[in-house]
Design a protein around this motif. Structure first.
Motif, mmCIF file in Angstrom:
data_model
loop_
_atom_site.group_PDB
_atom_site.id
_atom_site.type_symbol
_atom_site.label_atom_id
_atom_site.label_comp_id
_atom_site.label_asym_id
_atom_site.label_seq_id
_atom_site.Cartn_x
_atom_site.Cartn_y
_atom_site.Cartn_z
ATOM 1 N N ILE A 73 0.853 -1.180 0.000
ATOM 2 C CA ILE A 73 0.000 0.000 0.000
ATOM 3 C C ILE A 73 0.889 1.231 0.000
ATOM 4 O O ILE A 73 1.816 1.344 0.810
ATOM 5 N N GLU A 74 0.606 2.134 -0.932
ATOM 6 C CA GLU A 74 1.337 3.393 -0.996
ATOM 7 C C GLU A 74 0.378 4.519 -0.632
ATOM 8 O O GLU A 74 -0.784 4.270 -0.306
ATOM 9 N N GLU A 75 0.848 5.748 -0.703
ATOM 10 C CA GLU A 75 0.048 6.892 -0.259
ATOM 11 C C GLU A 75 -1.334 6.967 -0.906
ATOM 12 O O GLU A 75 -2.329 7.224 -0.242
ATOM 13 N N ASP A 76 -1.409 6.747 -2.215
ATOM 14 C CA ASP A 76 -2.699 6.836 -2.890
ATOM 15 C C ASP A 76 -2.913 5.714 -3.908
ATOM 16 O O ASP A 76 -3.669 5.860 -4.866
ATOM 17 N N SER A 77 -2.250 4.590 -3.691
ATOM 18 C CA SER A 77 -2.417 3.441 -4.580
ATOM 19 C C SER A 77 -2.064 2.165 -3.825
ATOM 20 O O SER A 77 -1.544 2.208 -2.722
ATOM 21 N N PHE A 78 -2.369 1.033 -4.457
ATOM 22 C CA PHE A 78 -1.990 -0.241 -3.846
ATOM 23 C C PHE A 78 -1.718 -1.273 -4.922
ATOM 24 O O PHE A 78 -2.066 -1.101 -6.084
ATOM 25 N N LEU A 113 -7.985 -0.361 3.617
ATOM 26 C CA LEU A 113 -7.159 -1.453 3.089
ATOM 27 C C LEU A 113 -6.069 -1.814 4.089
ATOM 28 O O LEU A 113 -5.503 -0.945 4.751
ATOM 29 N N GLU A 114 -5.760 -3.101 4.176
ATOM 30 C CA GLU A 114 -4.665 -3.595 5.009
ATOM 31 C C GLU A 114 -3.849 -4.586 4.192
ATOM 32 O O GLU A 114 -4.395 -5.289 3.335
ATOM 33 N N ASP A 143 -1.591 -4.451 -18.136
ATOM 34 C CA ASP A 143 -1.243 -5.091 -16.868
ATOM 35 C C ASP A 143 -1.516 -4.236 -15.638
ATOM 36 O O ASP A 143 -0.928 -4.436 -14.578
ATOM 37 N N VAL A 144 -2.420 -3.284 -15.757
ATOM 38 C CA VAL A 144 -2.896 -2.482 -14.631
ATOM 39 C C VAL A 144 -4.389 -2.764 -14.514
ATOM 40 O O VAL A 144 -5.104 -2.770 -15.519
ATOM 41 N N PHE A 145 -4.853 -3.008 -13.279
ATOM 42 C CA PHE A 145 -6.280 -3.249 -13.081
ATOM 43 C C PHE A 145 -6.956 -1.927 -12.743
ATOM 44 O O PHE A 145 -6.586 -1.259 -11.786
ATOM 45 N N TYR A 146 -7.944 -1.549 -13.551
ATOM 46 C CA TYR A 146 -8.716 -0.329 -13.344
ATOM 47 C C TYR A 146 -10.019 -0.732 -12.661
ATOM 48 O O TYR A 146 -10.908 -1.302 -13.289
ATOM 49 N N ALA A 147 -10.114 -0.430 -11.372
ATOM 50 C CA ALA A 147 -11.243 -0.889 -10.563
ATOM 51 C C ALA A 147 -12.389 0.108 -10.575
ATOM 52 O O ALA A 147 -12.182 1.316 -10.439
ATOM 53 N N THR A 148 -13.599 -0.431 -10.726
ATOM 54 C CA THR A 148 -14.806 0.371 -10.579
ATOM 55 C C THR A 148 -15.477 0.072 -9.245
ATOM 56 O O THR A 148 -16.279 0.856 -8.763
ATOM 57 N N GLU A 149 -15.133 -1.084 -8.653
ATOM 58 C CA GLU A 149 -15.672 -1.487 -7.355
ATOM 59 C C GLU A 149 -14.626 -2.346 -6.660
ATOM 60 O O GLU A 149 -14.028 -3.224 -7.283
ATOM 61 N N ILE A 150 -14.391 -2.085 -5.374
ATOM 62 C CA ILE A 150 -13.408 -2.855 -4.613
ATOM 63 C C ILE A 150 -14.075 -3.326 -3.327
ATOM 64 O O ILE A 150 -14.494 -2.530 -2.494
ATOM 65 N N ARG A 151 -14.150 -4.643 -3.201
ATOM 66 C CA ARG A 151 -14.753 -5.262 -2.013
ATOM 67 C C ARG A 151 -13.628 -5.845 -1.162
ATOM 68 O O ARG A 151 -12.881 -6.712 -1.605
ATOM 69 N N LEU A 152 -13.493 -5.342 0.057
ATOM 70 C CA LEU A 152 -12.500 -5.845 1.000
ATOM 71 C C LEU A 152 -13.166 -6.992 1.765
ATOM 72 O O LEU A 152 -14.269 -6.815 2.298
ATOM 73 N N VAL A 153 -12.546 -8.148 1.796
ATOM 74 C CA VAL A 153 -13.177 -9.336 2.349
ATOM 75 C C VAL A 153 -12.583 -9.662 3.723
ATOM 76 O O VAL A 153 -11.379 -9.833 3.852
#
Length: 175
Positions: free
Chosen positions: A79-84, A148-149, A163-173
């Protein structure tokens, strides 16, 4: 009359036996067989253009994507300042319809070249899914990037580009 399960086991056993015979009997020729297969693949690529053949990662197969309600599943690695960045989490549908997940151990040394950058916008929907012990019931609540952790599982909707994933929805499980 044999039942279907016994027939499947026999076919599976026969296939494994044949593969073992081929592996032992053709061990010295495996390099030339691999080169021949590679040449066939290269020829096939020149005849039929394929979409996104140079990418390391692909979205999930349609049946798996439907089963997990996501386009890609991963494990947060950095995890970085504004990306992961994530590592791919493999998902398979078992014969009984249940899902099997596998991912690298949290102690694994994964080079940065194997990490998948995830890009998201301000309007990307983050939420936390808490699942009970048997995985049958869950509860969702709003979340954000700050939730995020490292080593947390994420199920995402979106797509790959270079090879970059452009997310429209992120579900933390969470379990």
């Amino acid at each position: 009359m044999m039942n279907m399960k016994l027939k499947k086991v026999m076919v599976w056993f026969g296939t494994v036996c044949m593969l073992n015979v081929l592996a032992v009997g053709c061990g010295a020729n495996s390099e030339s067989v691999a080169k021949t297969e590679e040449a066939k693949t290269d020829e096939g690529l020149s005849e039929e253009p394929q979409e996104n053949t140079s990418s390391k990662w692909q979205v999930l197969e349609p049946d798996v994507a439907a089963a997990v309600d996501a386009d890609f599943v991963g494990k947060v690695w950095k995890i970085e300042e504004d990306s992961f960045f994530i590592v791919e989490k493999k998902v398979k549908i078992l014969e009984d319809g249940s899902l099997a997940y596998s991912s690298p151990s949290s102690n694994a040394d994964i080079p940065d070249s194997q990490l998948i950058p995830v890009v998201f916008e301000d309007n990307t929907n983050f939420y936390i899914r808490t699942t009970d012990e048997n995985g049958e019931n869950y509860k969702d609540k709003e979340a954000g990037f700050q939730d995020l952790e490292e080593y947390m599982s994420v199920e995402m909707k979106g797509s790959f580009e270079n090879d970059v994933f452009y997310a429209t929805e992120i579900r933390l499980v969470e379990l």
